[in-house]
Design an enzyme around this catalytic site. Structure first.
Site, mmCIF file in Angstrom:
data_model
loop_
_atom_site.group_PDB
_atom_site.id
_atom_site.type_symbol
_atom_site.label_atom_id
_atom_site.label_comp_id
_atom_site.label_asym_id
_atom_site.label_seq_id
_atom_site.Cartn_x
_atom_site.Cartn_y
_atom_site.Cartn_z
ATOM 1 C CE LYS A 1 -2.371 -1.147 3.611
ATOM 2 N NZ LYS A 1 -1.751 -2.478 3.750
ATOM 3 N NE ARG B 1 1.341 3.646 7.405
ATOM 4 C CZ ARG B 1 1.471 2.334 7.404
ATOM 5 N NH1 ARG B 1 1.152 1.631 8.461
ATOM 6 N NH2 ARG B 1 1.931 1.715 6.338
#
Length: 895
Positions: free
Chosen positions: A343, A367
């Site tokens: 992803k 992130r």
């Protein structure tokens, strides 16, 4: 006239920008109060704020430059002027002033020509030349007292105006004769007293460019036939203020959104594809300050952390508040194998395709990787192959220290809890009160956070000496029940032996021993708060609301009760700012909040709210912000929609659902996939039946996305072992199952070029009708919200709460927390609670072993089955391959 024009212009600017408060700073290195008064009076009349930086008369040029550089970087100062003695004017001093803050109107080129020339006088000079009386064309102009570069520059300007120019100095024997024949006289320095005004030809224009003109000490007197003399002192100040207003006009224009002037980096993929770190090092990153400028960030909106990364200040949100948002894309996935399905790589590949190949502004909000998986088994989170954030080792190691800030803040609060229990157990009410509210310099007073606690307790007193014994006891004692403490210490390392520990065994702790545990740092509620917060003020309030335990009456005890909120906010003040980096092809990448390494409440993978909002403003109405929800759509996406979107008010335009042939074969009945072990032949050879059977999981995840009413595009992350027939089969089934489109992607091996079709599909899907809706109402009871998720998302028949879980639900409901959203803590390896059940399990009962609350973050998190908040290291962790070259300081073996 000059003052009125400036005043009217500024009034107009303030009507359009009500919060505008322009500040002019004037550096002064003399004691002439007349200049100060003139500046203040004119500024007040026009509506400007002015501050004088009064330096000692003996200040050096270096000290002046140092002060200039400080004011250059002060975002509260929009204009800068200099009032200095003649000896301090030099090219070094003049060129130190930022052009955008210069209000004395001397361009850098003329600055070099007039190395010793006083700024405002040049503006005045041109101002006078604009009047008919002063027109010099065909007239004889005498230049007096202007030497060197100054004289040469003035002579050049006058000659361009068509004047016949003659230059001489004050002691020249022919001075009187020349003055009597000149049509205009320009004084380059102060006129000596022994040169009478009577020498000047009656009717001649006189312009003084002397540096002392602002004090108006130099008058050329009166005579029966006075020269057409211009009093320039007040006018110089007025023009300075007018220039300040013009500066503000330019400043406001610079604040407006503008299309990116982004120059992408060229990428030349190799085959076979090198390691991630080799690819990263083969590309030369763009300097982050250059990058920031290209995407419209102002100098004072970034804080540089080395050459390739910078923090972005939240003030940008205020500047671009009226700018329309771009489109919002969420990348989710099917239920993954333990290897992950890419992803993050899809996220980076998509923005590289949008920006570098389709010329569409885009941001990837990623992130920050946790040290736990980086050194454990999973590796980092910078993407991979030719779709990654660079420099990848900086992204994966420490970055800007946000996880360390979370760790420090979390453990400060943990220490405060145990220390408070110890002190309450060993001191009387009076002694405890005297230490909490000590006498300092003969005065006893409550701190601000203590006054807030008094108000919450209903004690409306501000004098510590006026509290009754009952009020003292009520204020000083939290009476924490140690058995109810839910706040744990954290460390950013996978360390299984910290899952259960005993604290307080030293003799100094007087027998206060209790069982506790460590979580991994990103399991901290502070991480979740960081992800959901909208501002520093909001973060402070959320930190204060964190419930850490119950008191002996069963009431919640918060961080605010412990008096630690302000200190936590101080530790977190920089972590809230997003970190700007770049991808291999210079699409923008924001580090958001840290990445959780486990499946507890932080499995939301919620990126910092301000990251999204800032990015959405920066890309503009036609741009895209792409971010990632962790694990399968049933885990990350569901939480993203029901929690993150509620908190932010932002709604994604498209969901990109990542799938791989490998994962689909696993769901179709293929053998187990184990991290670190070679793949079985079923995964490396064509097997259409396994793929077709496994597409049930893809279909279920598409259905979950459709529950929220958002268009979905399937991104099939293609590996070299996938056959064309397998790829075509997945794409066909995905579209038949309701996906807007399904596209094979090769960004890992080809960079953004390999995701162009995905980018085009996303752009089309973003223009589709969006009927976003939440899965449940917050007004539902806690148990019903859990049941809704279990049945509609996971496919469970029902849920079953343990007695402990039911007790906690009852407690949170009684304490007023029943209307919070739900954040399920469940394995990511199956739609059910059993990791080994692949495909689409049905008919199972979902066991809820416990229910906990993150009140500061704002959600309830049920634990499904057995969940660990502290991962352990495998037999052979990643750190076996990681090393440092002591000569070059390069990291080796990170990937």
């Amino acid at each position: 006239k000059v003052t009125d024009n400036a005043k009217n212009s500024l009034a107009s600017l303030k009507r359009e920008n009500p919060r505008l408060e322009p500040m002019l700073a004037i550096i002064q290195a003399h004691n002439d109060q007349l200049i100060q008064e003139a500046n203040k009076n004119f500024a007040k009349e026009i509506g400007l704020r002015v501050i004088h930086i009064c330096l000692p008369e003996g200040s050096t040029k270096d000290e002046i430059v140092s002060e200039i550089l400080r004011l250059n970087e002060d975002p509260n100062v929009q204009g800068l002027a200099l009032d200095l003695p003649e000896s301090l004017y030099s090219s070094k001093v003049l060129n130190a002033v930022k052009p955008e803050k210069d209000v004395d109107g001397l361009p850098a080129l003329i600055c070099r020509l007039l190395a010793f020339f006083f700024y405002p006088t040049l503006s005045l000079f041109f101002f006078f030349l604009s009047f008919p009386l002063c027109h010099t064309g065909g007239r004889k102009v005498l230049l007096v007292g202007a030497r060197g570069a100054e004289g040469a520059a003035l002579q050049s300007v006058l000659q361009r105006e068509g004047a016949a120019v003659l230059s001489c100095h004050w002691k020249a024997p022919q001075l009187q004769s020349e003055l009597q024949h000149a049509d205009a006289v320009v004084f380059g320095s102060t006129k000596p007293d022994d040169v009478p005004v009577s020498w000047i030809k009656p009717g001649a224009t006189v312009i003084s460019c002397a540096r002392g003109l602002l004090s108006e000490k130099h008058s050329y007197g009166q005579q029966k036939n006075p020269a057409a003399e211009k009093t320039v002192g007040s006018l110089a100040v007025a023009m300075r203020m007018q220039n300040m207003v013009k500066n503000m006009e330019r400043w406001i224009q610079s604040q407006q959104y503008r299309k990116w002037d982004l120059h992408s980096l060229k990428l030349q993929p190799l085959s076979p594809v090198p390691s991630d770190i080799e690819i990263s090092r083969a590309q030369s990153p763009k300097a982050v300050d250059v990058l920031a400028k290209e995407i419209g960030l102002l100098t004072d909106e970034i804080e540089i952390y080395g050459p390739t990364k910078a923090k972005v200040r939240l003030s940008l949100l205020e500047r671009l508040k009226d700018q329309p948002d771009g489109k919002y894309v969420l990348v989710a996935g099917i239920t993954p194998t333990p290897l992950g399905e890419g992803k993050s790589t899809v996220t980076v590949g998509l923005v590289q395709a949008l920006t570098a190949h389709l010329n569409i502004n885009s941001f990837a909000c990623l992130r920050q990787p946790s040290q736990g998986p980086t050194f454990g088994v999973k590796g980092g989170a910078a993407g991979g192959g030719y779709a990654q954030v660079i420099p990848m080792e900086e992204f994966n190691l420490h970055l800007t220290g946000d996880i360390h800030a979370i760790t420090a803040a979390n453990n400060l609060l943990a220490a405060a809890i145990d220390a408070r229990i110890l002190h309450e157990n060993t001191q009387s009410d009076k002694s405890l009160y005297n230490r909490l509210v000590p006498v300092v310099n003969g005065v006893r007073g409550f701190s601000a956070i203590q006054l807030a606690r008094l108000r919450r307790l209903g004690i409306n007193k501000t004098d510590p000496e006026t509290l009754t014994e009952e009020e003292i006891s009520k204020f000083a004692r939290l009476d924490i029940d140690p058995s109810t403490i839910t706040w744990q210490r954290v460390v950013d390392t996978n360390d299984r032996f910290l899952r259960k520990i005993t604290v307080g065994q030293a003799n100094t702790e007087k027998g206060f021993v209790r069982q506790a545990q460590f979580d991994i740092a990103v399991a901290s509620e502070i991480m979740a708060i960081l992800a959901l917060t909208t501002s520093l003020q909001d973060m402070k309030e959320r930190l204060g609301r964190m419930v850490v335990a119950n008191d002996k009456k069963g009431e919640p005890v918060t961080a605010e009760d412990l008096g630690v909120t302000g200190a936590l906010a101080v530790l977190m003040k920089d972590a809230i700012k997003p970190t700007l980096m770049q991808t291999l092809e210079v699409s923008m990448a924001y580090d958001a909040c840290p990445s959780p390494a486990f499946k507890l409440h932080t499995v939301l993978i919620m990126l910092l709210f301000s990251n999204y909002k800032i990015a959405l403003k920066l890309v503009g109405e036609k741009g895209f912000v792409v971010t990632e929800a962790g694990f399968g759509a049933d885990i990350g996406m569901e939480k993203f929609f029901n929690i993150k979107c509620r908190a932010s008010g932002l709604v994604p335009s498209v969901v990109v659902l990542v799938a791989t042939v490998r994962a689909l074969k696993m769901h179709g009945g293929g053998p187990n996939v184990t991290a670190g072990a070679p793949l079985k032949k079923e995964y490396t050879e064509e097997n259409l039946q396994l793929v077709a059977d496994g597409c049930c999981n893809l279909q279920k995840q598409i259905q979950i996305t459709q529950l929220f009413g958002v268009p979905v595009v399937v991104a099939l992350n293609v590996f070299k072992t996938d056959s064309p027939a397998e790829v075509d089969l997945v794409c066909r089934i995905a579209k038949e199952s309701g996906a807007f489109d399904a596209v094979p992607c090769n960004h890992w091996s080809a960079g953004g070029r390999g995701a162009i079709k995905l980018a085009q599909a996303v752009e089309k899907a973003a223009n589709q009708k969006n009927s976003f809706k939440y899965l449940y109402s917050l007004e539902l009871p806690i148990v019903e919200k859990i049941r809704t998720i279990a049945q509609r998302v996971y496919g469970a028949q029902d849920i079953e709460l343990s007695p402990v879980a039911q007790s906690q639900v009852d407690r949170y409901t009684r304490q007023g927390f029943g209307n919070l959203p739900i954040c399920m803590a469940k394995t990511h390896l199956s739609l059910s609670h059993q990791p080994e059940r692949k495909g689409v399990p049905t008919g199972f009962i979902l066991p809820i072993s416990d229910v906990r609350a993150s009140i500061g973050a704002g959600f309830i998190y049920p634990l499904v089955g057995t969940m660990s908040t502290m991962p352990g290291l495998p037999t052979r962790p990643c750190f076996y391959d990681i090393d440092l070259d002591p000569i070059t300081e390069q990291v080796k073996g990170l990937f």
